[in-house]
Design a protein around this motif. Structure first.
Motif, PDB file in Angstrom:
ATOM      1  N   LEU A   1       0.820  -1.207   0.000  1.00  0.00           N
ATOM      2  CA  LEU A   1       0.000   0.000   0.000  1.00  0.00           C
ATOM      3  C   LEU A   1       0.857   1.261   0.000  1.00  0.00           C
ATOM      4  O   LEU A   1       0.623   2.196  -0.766  1.00  0.00           O
ATOM      5  CB  LEU A   1      -0.924   0.012   1.231  1.00  0.00           C
TER       6      LEU A   1
ATOM      7  N   GLY B   1      -6.225   2.053   5.294  1.00  0.00           N
ATOM      8  CA  GLY B   1      -6.350   1.140   4.171  1.00  0.00           C
ATOM      9  C   GLY B   1      -5.801  -0.217   4.538  1.00  0.00           C
ATOM     10  O   GLY B   1      -4.865  -0.320   5.340  1.00  0.00           O
TER      11      GLY B   1
ATOM     12  N   SER C   1      -5.381  -4.457   2.760  1.00  0.00           N
ATOM     13  CA  SER C   1      -5.675  -5.404   1.686  1.00  0.00           C
ATOM     14  C   SER C   1      -5.052  -6.753   2.001  1.00  0.00           C
ATOM     15  O   SER C   1      -3.952  -6.831   2.557  1.00  0.00           O
ATOM     16  CB  SER C   1      -5.154  -4.885   0.336  1.00  0.00           C
TER      17      SER C   1
ATOM     18  N   THR D   1     -11.042   0.589   3.016  1.00  0.00           N
ATOM     19  CA  THR D   1     -10.470   1.911   3.260  1.00  0.00           C
ATOM     20  C   THR D   1     -11.520   2.824   3.855  1.00  0.00           C
ATOM     21  O   THR D   1     -12.727   2.665   3.598  1.00  0.00           O
ATOM     22  CB  THR D   1      -9.892   2.534   1.964  1.00  0.00           C
TER      23      THR D   1
ATOM     24  N   ILE E   1      -6.940  -0.092  -3.607  1.00  0.00           N
ATOM     25  CA  ILE E   1      -7.145   0.480  -2.278  1.00  0.00           C
ATOM     26  C   ILE E   1      -6.199   1.660  -2.040  1.00  0.00           C
ATOM     27  O   ILE E   1      -6.610   2.722  -1.551  1.00  0.00           O
ATOM     28  CB  ILE E   1      -6.962  -0.590  -1.189  1.00  0.00           C
TER      29      ILE E   1
ATOM     30  N   GLN F   1      -7.063   5.588  -1.317  1.00  0.00           N
ATOM     31  CA  GLN F   1      -6.497   6.369  -0.216  1.00  0.00           C
ATOM     32  C   GLN F   1      -5.869   7.661  -0.738  1.00  0.00           C
ATOM     33  O   GLN F   1      -6.018   8.726  -0.127  1.00  0.00           O
ATOM     34  CB  GLN F   1      -5.431   5.550   0.524  1.00  0.00           C
TER      35      GLN F   1
END
Length: 353
Positions: free
Chosen positions: A52, A164, A166, A173, A211, A215
């Motif tokens: 991320l 967030g 994943s 999120t 994701i 964000q």
């Protein structure tokens, strides 16, 4: 007089270059010239430079965020390359800390912004100092303990926090703004449940990109002040099964230790020195109580261990089969075991109590 003209021409040239770089972004009416100025004046902190975090940092750098502070405790491994977009095989060979490798790549993307790499494990003891001066904090972490710590420090200091996460093909999120929304603790409680992780059930890179990009767009909204279009709920999706759901955030709870009672429990947790198993990685992290001199430690370990080093860490292959990864801030990763007692024993034997 001639010098004054030259200075003015240089300023005009720099302004033309700036406008060219961000021209398409400024053509987007909700940002425009004034929004771009706000982006360039912003200080954004990203905690966690894994899957991320690397996508978020890429977007923030390209959008022109003026000061980008990136925080991560780990180094680049081959298994990261499948989804962590700022790293390459050379980073693996050089055993570069993630923030050092990320800074190197981000400077090639945008040399006009300030990038602050911080090789550190975020704890209750250092969180407030590491987040100091931030206009916005973005979550690139991989565990709820750290997320709740970020949640508490952000709500204590009135800093928007964009969560967030994943794993597998799933992602979530949400945007938390002190004084406007409930906090992550209202949503999760104490966050004691470990749940699935990328190291136990895997992850595919498209969900990470989606994701993290969501964000990033919410970050731009916060920075330019577009609160009327800010996401108001927790978005959850599964890209493999084509499922999307959005749940409205609950109202702030008067009984919440963070946004209701202002107690910020994660900031008072004395967990920094405890050994911690890193889920699914056959690794135990021990946060030592003192800094470690890498050169002296290398000299001591060279008699019995095979060593790899760079200015940021020392890696030692132990005769017992495990591996130590040693950082100057005192942290040691004991790789090859999830047994806390075994890890502590190896730490005491090779590093000292």
């Amino acid at each position: 007089m001639e010098s004054s003209i030259t200075d003015r021409q240089q300023i005009e040239q720099e302004e033309r270059k700036r406008r060219e770089r961000y021209s398409r972004q400024m053509l987007f009416a909700p940002i425009g010239e004034s929004g771009q100025r706000k982006i360039e004046a912003a200080t954004v902190v990203i905690v966690g430079m894994g899957a991320l975090g690397t996508v978020i940092a890429n977007h923030m750098a390209r959008s022109g965020v003026g000061r980008l502070r990136i925080i991560d405790r780990d180094y680049v491994e081959r298994s990261n390359l499948q989804r962590q977009m700022l790293y390459d095989e050379e980073d693996v060979l050089q055993v570069r800390p993630k923030v050092v490798a990320a800074e190197r790549r981000l400077k090639l993307i945008n040399s006009d912004i300030a990038i602050e790499p911080v090789v550190s494990h975020l704890t209750a003891a250092n969180a407030e100092a590491l987040i100091d001066g931030a206009d916005l904090v973005l979550d690139g972490t991989d565990n709820f303990g750290t997320r709740l710590l970020l949640n508490d420090v952000c709500f204590k200091h009135g800093i928007p926090f964009i969560y967030g996460g994943s794993v597998s093909s799933n992602g979530m999120t949400a945007v938390f703004v002190p004084g406007q929304t409930s906090c992550l603790r209202c949503l999760l409680g104490s966050g004691d449940s470990v749940g699935e992780t990328c190291d136990t059930v895997g992850v595919i890179s498209p969900i990470v990109d989606i994701i993290a990009s969501l964000q990033a767009v919410e970050a731009l909204k916060v920075i330019v002040g577009a609160s009327s279009v800010q996401r108001q709920g927790l978005l959850s999706m599964d890209v493999w099964r084509n499922q999307t759901m959005e749940m409205k955030l609950p109202p702030p709870s008067p009984a919440c230790p963070t946004c209701g009672l202002h107690q910020y429990p994660s900031l008072h947790a004395d967990t920094a020195a405890r050994p911690v198993t890193l889920c699914g990685r056959e690794t135990v992290q021990i946060s030592g109580l003192r800094p470690i001199d890498l050169a002296q430690t290398a000299e001591k370990l060279s008699r019995s261990c095979t060593l790899t080093s760079n200015p940021y860490l020392l890696r030692a292959e132990l005769p017992e089969g495990e591996r130590l990864v040693i950082f100057p801030d005192g942290r040691v990763l004991v790789q090859g075991t999830e047994d806390l007692g075994r890890a502590q024993s190896l730490y005491d034997r090779y590093i000292g109590s």
